[in-house]
Design a protein around this motif. Structure first.
Motif, PDB file in Angstrom:
ATOM      1  N   THR A 136     -13.556   8.179  -8.541  1.00 34.39           N
ATOM      2  CA  THR A 136     -13.510   6.506  -8.931  1.00 34.39           C
ATOM      3  C   THR A 136     -12.238   6.566  -8.926  1.00 34.39           C
ATOM      4  O   THR A 136     -11.629   5.555  -8.399  1.00 34.39           O
ATOM      5  N   TRP A 137     -11.030   7.112 -10.203  1.00 32.99           N
ATOM      6  CA  TRP A 137      -9.732   6.529 -10.690  1.00 32.99           C
ATOM      7  C   TRP A 137      -8.781   6.536  -8.921  1.00 32.99           C
ATOM      8  O   TRP A 137      -7.981   6.286  -9.217  1.00 32.99           O
ATOM      9  N   ASP A 138      -8.931   7.281  -8.011  1.00 32.16           N
ATOM     10  CA  ASP A 138      -8.549   7.267  -6.829  1.00 32.16           C
ATOM     11  C   ASP A 138      -8.936   5.916  -6.086  1.00 32.16           C
ATOM     12  O   ASP A 138      -7.779   5.959  -5.171  1.00 32.16           O
ATOM     13  N   LEU A 139      -9.508   5.444  -6.141  1.00 32.03           N
ATOM     14  CA  LEU A 139      -9.987   4.273  -5.576  1.00 32.03           C
ATOM     15  C   LEU A 139      -8.556   2.689  -6.430  1.00 32.03           C
ATOM     16  O   LEU A 139      -8.850   1.452  -5.926  1.00 32.03           O
ATOM     17  N   HIS A 140      -8.043   3.316  -7.400  1.00 34.35           N
ATOM     18  CA  HIS A 140      -7.625   1.831  -8.335  1.00 34.35           C
ATOM     19  C   HIS A 140      -6.582   1.227  -8.325  1.00 34.35           C
ATOM     20  O   HIS A 140      -6.373   0.281  -7.859  1.00 34.35           O
ATOM     21  N   ASP A 141      -6.133   1.521  -6.944  1.00 32.81           N
ATOM     22  CA  ASP A 141      -5.305   0.425  -5.847  1.00 32.81           C
ATOM     23  C   ASP A 141      -5.687  -0.102  -4.589  1.00 32.81           C
ATOM     24  O   ASP A 141      -4.779  -0.353  -3.695  1.00 32.81           O
ATOM     25  N   LEU A 142      -7.157   0.196  -4.457  1.00 33.12           N
ATOM     26  CA  LEU A 142      -7.392  -0.075  -2.996  1.00 33.12           C
ATOM     27  C   LEU A 142      -7.305  -1.413  -3.072  1.00 33.12           C
ATOM     28  O   LEU A 142      -7.837  -2.491  -4.373  1.00 33.12           O
ATOM     29  N   PRO A 143      -7.328  -2.209  -1.778  1.00 30.71           N
ATOM     30  CA  PRO A 143      -7.967  -3.572  -1.692  1.00 30.71           C
ATOM     31  C   PRO A 143      -9.848  -3.658  -2.671  1.00 30.71           C
ATOM     32  O   PRO A 143     -10.486  -2.979  -1.953  1.00 30.71           O
ATOM     33  N   CYS A 144      -9.444  -4.834  -2.751  1.00 33.67           N
ATOM     34  CA  CYS A 144     -11.422  -5.565  -2.755  1.00 33.67           C
ATOM     35  C   CYS A 144     -12.114  -4.354  -4.060  1.00 33.67           C
ATOM     36  O   CYS A 144     -13.117  -3.856  -3.795  1.00 33.67           O
ATOM     37  N   VAL A 145     -10.965  -3.812  -4.473  1.00 36.89           N
ATOM     38  CA  VAL A 145     -12.312  -3.134  -5.818  1.00 36.89           C
ATOM     39  C   VAL A 145     -12.211  -2.761  -6.703  1.00 36.89           C
ATOM     40  O   VAL A 145     -10.631  -3.121  -7.193  1.00 36.89           O
ATOM     41  N   LEU A 146     -12.565  -2.776  -7.914  1.00 41.55           N
ATOM     42  CA  LEU A 146     -12.856  -3.273  -9.114  1.00 41.55           C
ATOM     43  C   LEU A 146     -11.561  -1.517  -9.593  1.00 41.55           C
ATOM     44  O   LEU A 146     -11.978  -0.960  -9.786  1.00 41.55           O
ATOM     45  N   ARG A 147     -10.994  -1.840 -10.748  1.00 39.38           N
ATOM     46  CA  ARG A 147     -10.223  -0.274 -11.416  1.00 39.38           C
ATOM     47  C   ARG A 147     -11.043   0.158 -12.770  1.00 39.38           C
ATOM     48  O   ARG A 147     -11.297  -1.234 -13.293  1.00 39.38           O
ATOM     49  N   LEU A 148     -11.253   1.232 -12.665  1.00 34.57           N
ATOM     50  CA  LEU A 148     -12.029   1.876 -13.749  1.00 34.57           C
ATOM     51  C   LEU A 148     -11.218   1.636 -14.859  1.00 34.57           C
ATOM     52  O   LEU A 148     -10.144   2.140 -14.581  1.00 34.57           O
ATOM     53  N   VAL A 149     -11.157   1.370 -15.849  1.00 36.79           N
ATOM     54  CA  VAL A 149     -10.650   1.654 -16.656  1.00 36.79           C
ATOM     55  C   VAL A 149     -10.870   1.824 -18.075  1.00 36.79           C
ATOM     56  O   VAL A 149      -9.557   3.630 -18.350  1.00 36.79           O
ATOM     57  N   THR A 150     -11.936   3.342 -18.047  1.00 33.12           N
ATOM     58  CA  THR A 150     -11.696   4.063 -18.778  1.00 33.12           C
ATOM     59  C   THR A 150     -13.101   4.582 -18.546  1.00 33.12           C
ATOM     60  O   THR A 150     -14.497   4.651 -18.410  1.00 33.12           O
TER      61      THR A 150
END
Length: 104
Positions: free
Chosen positions: A11-25
């Motif tokens: 899930t941390w790996d997805l943080h820069d992908l388009p249309c994907v929410l960034r995991l906060v913690t």
């Protein structure tokens, strides 16, 4: 616990992908001792992933009011997110309307 840690790492790996929410913690799962009178037992608590609040239109409103152009953009956004995930060799295990936040 290992599966949960692996999922968080992905899930941390997805943080820069388009249309994907960034995991906060995230908060890892734990085992708590619960006492009920003379009876006590250990119960696992699930881990928790925390995401920012995203303004969105409830799914039932999208279905009721969407025009063809809205459906096209909705699907484009969904396929963009899934395509970006697949490009890094991840797949979403539970694709359904309620797991996709969209603002009309």
């Amino acid at each position: 616990y290992y599966c949960w840690r692996r999922e968080v790492a992905h899930t941390w790996d997805l943080h820069d992908l388009p249309c994907v929410l960034r995991l906060v913690t995230c908060y890892p799962p734990s085992v708590e001792t619960l006492a009920l009178g003379a009876l006590s037992f250990r119960a696992p608590t699930p881990g928790m992933l925390v995401y920012p609040y995203a303004r969105h239109t409830p799914w039932h409103q999208i279905v009721a009011t969407a025009k063809l152009e809205d459906v096209r953009y909705y699907m484009l956004s969904l396929m963009t997110a899934l395509g970006a995930m697949h490009a890094i060799h991840l797949q979403h295990r539970d694709v359904k309307p309620h797991n996709y936040l969209y603002k009309m």
